[in-house]
Design an enzyme around this catalytic site. Structure first.
Site, PDB file in Angstrom:
ATOM      1  N   TYR A  68     -10.770   7.193   6.688  1.00  0.00           N
ATOM      2  CA  TYR A  68     -11.561   8.090   7.536  1.00  0.00           C
ATOM      3  C   TYR A  68     -11.285   7.877   9.021  1.00  0.00           C
ATOM      4  O   TYR A  68     -11.922   8.503   9.860  1.00  0.00           O
ATOM      5  CB  TYR A  68     -13.061   7.877   7.288  1.00  0.00           C
TER       6      TYR A  68
ATOM      7  N   LYS B  52     -10.333  -2.430  -3.895  1.00  0.00           N
ATOM      8  CA  LYS B  52      -9.190  -2.275  -4.812  1.00  0.00           C
ATOM      9  C   LYS B  52      -8.113  -3.248  -4.342  1.00  0.00           C
ATOM     10  O   LYS B  52      -6.961  -2.879  -4.055  1.00  0.00           O
ATOM     11  CB  LYS B  52      -8.720  -0.806  -4.776  1.00  0.00           C
TER      12      LYS B  52
ATOM     13  N   ASP C 257     -12.768   1.002  -9.534  1.00  0.00           N
ATOM     14  CA  ASP C 257     -12.789   1.817 -10.760  1.00  0.00           C
ATOM     15  C   ASP C 257     -13.753   1.235 -11.781  1.00  0.00           C
ATOM     16  O   ASP C 257     -14.550   1.945 -12.402  1.00  0.00           O
ATOM     17  CB  ASP C 257     -11.376   2.019 -11.333  1.00  0.00           C
TER      18      ASP C 257
END
Ligand code: NAD
Length: 361
Positions: free
Chosen positions: A124, A191, A224
């Protein structure tokens, strides 16, 4: 005491839910002096920018603002007012509580998760290179030479910066929040197994910061797996801290766990100012219909009351909102079961019902 607060109605459904929220905030008896300013596409022509300087000045001066959603047209050159505001004011922590209220149609009861999202970097950060431009070609060439990586010539590129400084600041914020709100655990989401130098740095920093807070449990989850765990066993989570993008997605998921976006408030907090706004957007298709749920913005108002030190009035307003949800009568379409859709009330009637409840307390 009267509080000077910047009020940004926004666009789409923004003005309706802002008006409903202003009414219930005033009904608590707390004194407000609203400084109403506008941002977004509607003021672009007048000021030459969707985020005029006087809007930022007003927030800097008052240090507290409450805002309706502002539309960001997809794929146009229009800069996201929301992202720009957070960056300009360094509102680095986005706090989004997701709490089940009895009576809201949900799969689970007793969910009480607070998502703390880093607000200033990650994908972002707005560092993007368009397909086919000379700058993009030179980045592709540079990457090819320095790392041997071949990126297709017809690629667009978005950069994901994650710094130790911002990671430390947001994780510390999450632990401080946990401590001052009597929370037991912080979960860092990442992640790091794939993005070792960005998410990996976030995780390593989170682990370091966690050592400063032995009174609060710490764990981490790969994003995830986190989404699956949230859907299957949400009650195991308490405070969740994440980089920017995962936080955006996870907070909507958590909103879905507690009855939808109509019940998901938020705050963007920095060292100099705080901006309170619902998680949801401007839902343009419902604009001007007196239809949508104002409670997400009202609950953002509850967070604002707490932030300015009006904790008792914050609790009163939250109780009044909870009572209206539990009553099941004066609620909007999103909180009504399928068979009772025709009996849903409008945005302003929800405000009336909450004001009545405040009067009964
Ligand atoms: P959205 O959140 O506006 O709406 C998605 C759907 O959620 C709506 O169609 C509606 O079904 C439901 N919904 C949203 N708010 C609701 C409410 N208060 N009560 C009941 N139902 C509600 O998401 P979108 O359609 O992806 O975004 C529309 C615009 O809002 C986009 O331009 C986006 O960039 C912008 N946006 C702004 C903010 C912000 O100002 N902070 C945040 C998110 C999105």
């Amino acid at each position: 005491m009267t509080y000077n607060i910047t009020l940004i109605p926004g666009d789409g459904i923004g003005p309706e839910i802002t008006e409903a929220t202003r009414r219930v905030l005033e009904a608590t008896g707390v004194g407000f002096k609203w400084e109403v300013v506008q941002a977004g596409a509607d003021v672009q022509d007048e000021y030459g920018t969707p985020l005029p300087g006087h809007v930022l000045e007003s927030i800097r001066k008052n240090r507290v603002a409450i805002k309706g959603p502002v539309t960001t047209p997809v794929g146009s050159g229009f800069r996201s007012v929301n992202v720009a505001m957070r960056k300009e004011l360094d509102l680095y922590a986005c706090v989004r509580p997701c709490k089940s209220y009895p009576g809201a149609p949900t799969r689970y009861t007793d969910v009480d998760i607070v998502v703390v999202r880093e607000n200033t970097e990650d994908l972002y950060a707005g560092i993007e290179f368009e397909k086919g431009t000379p700058q993009t070609a030179s980045i592709i060439e540079m990457l090819s030479q320095s790392s041997g990586t071949q990126i297709r010539a017809d690629s667009g590129i978005s950069i994901k910066p994650i710094s130790e400084t911002a990671s430390r600041r947001i994780v510390r914020f999450a632990f401080e929040y946990a401590r001052s709100n009597h929370r037991r655990k912080v979960t860092a989401v990442h992640k790091a197994n794939i993005m070792k130098f960005s998410d990996g740095l976030f995780l390593a920093t989170a682990r370091q910061v966690a050592q400063e807070y032995p009174d609060i449990e710490f764990e981490d989850r790969i994003v995830d797996n986190m989404t699956m765990q949230l859907v299957k066993k949400p009650r195991q989570f308490d405070v969740v801290v994440t980089p920017n993008l995962y936080g955006d997605i996870i907070s909507d998921l958590c909103a879905g766990l507690v009855g939808g976006l109509g019940l998901a408030p938020g705050a963007n907090i920095g060292d100099e100012a705080a901006l309170f706004e619902p998680t949801h957007g401007s839902a343009p298709k419902y604009k001007g219909q007196n239809k949508v749920n104002p409670m997400a913005m009202m609950l953002s108002g509850v967070m604002m009351l707490s932030h300015i030190g009006e904790k008792e009035n914050a609790q009163r307003l939250e109780r009044a909102i909870a009572d209206v949800i539990a009553g099941g009568k004066s609620v909007t379409y999103d909180l009504k079961p399928e068979a009772e859709q025709s009996r849903a009330v409008g945005t302003s009637e929800v405000a009336d019902a909450i004001i009545d409840k405040l009067g009964e307390q």
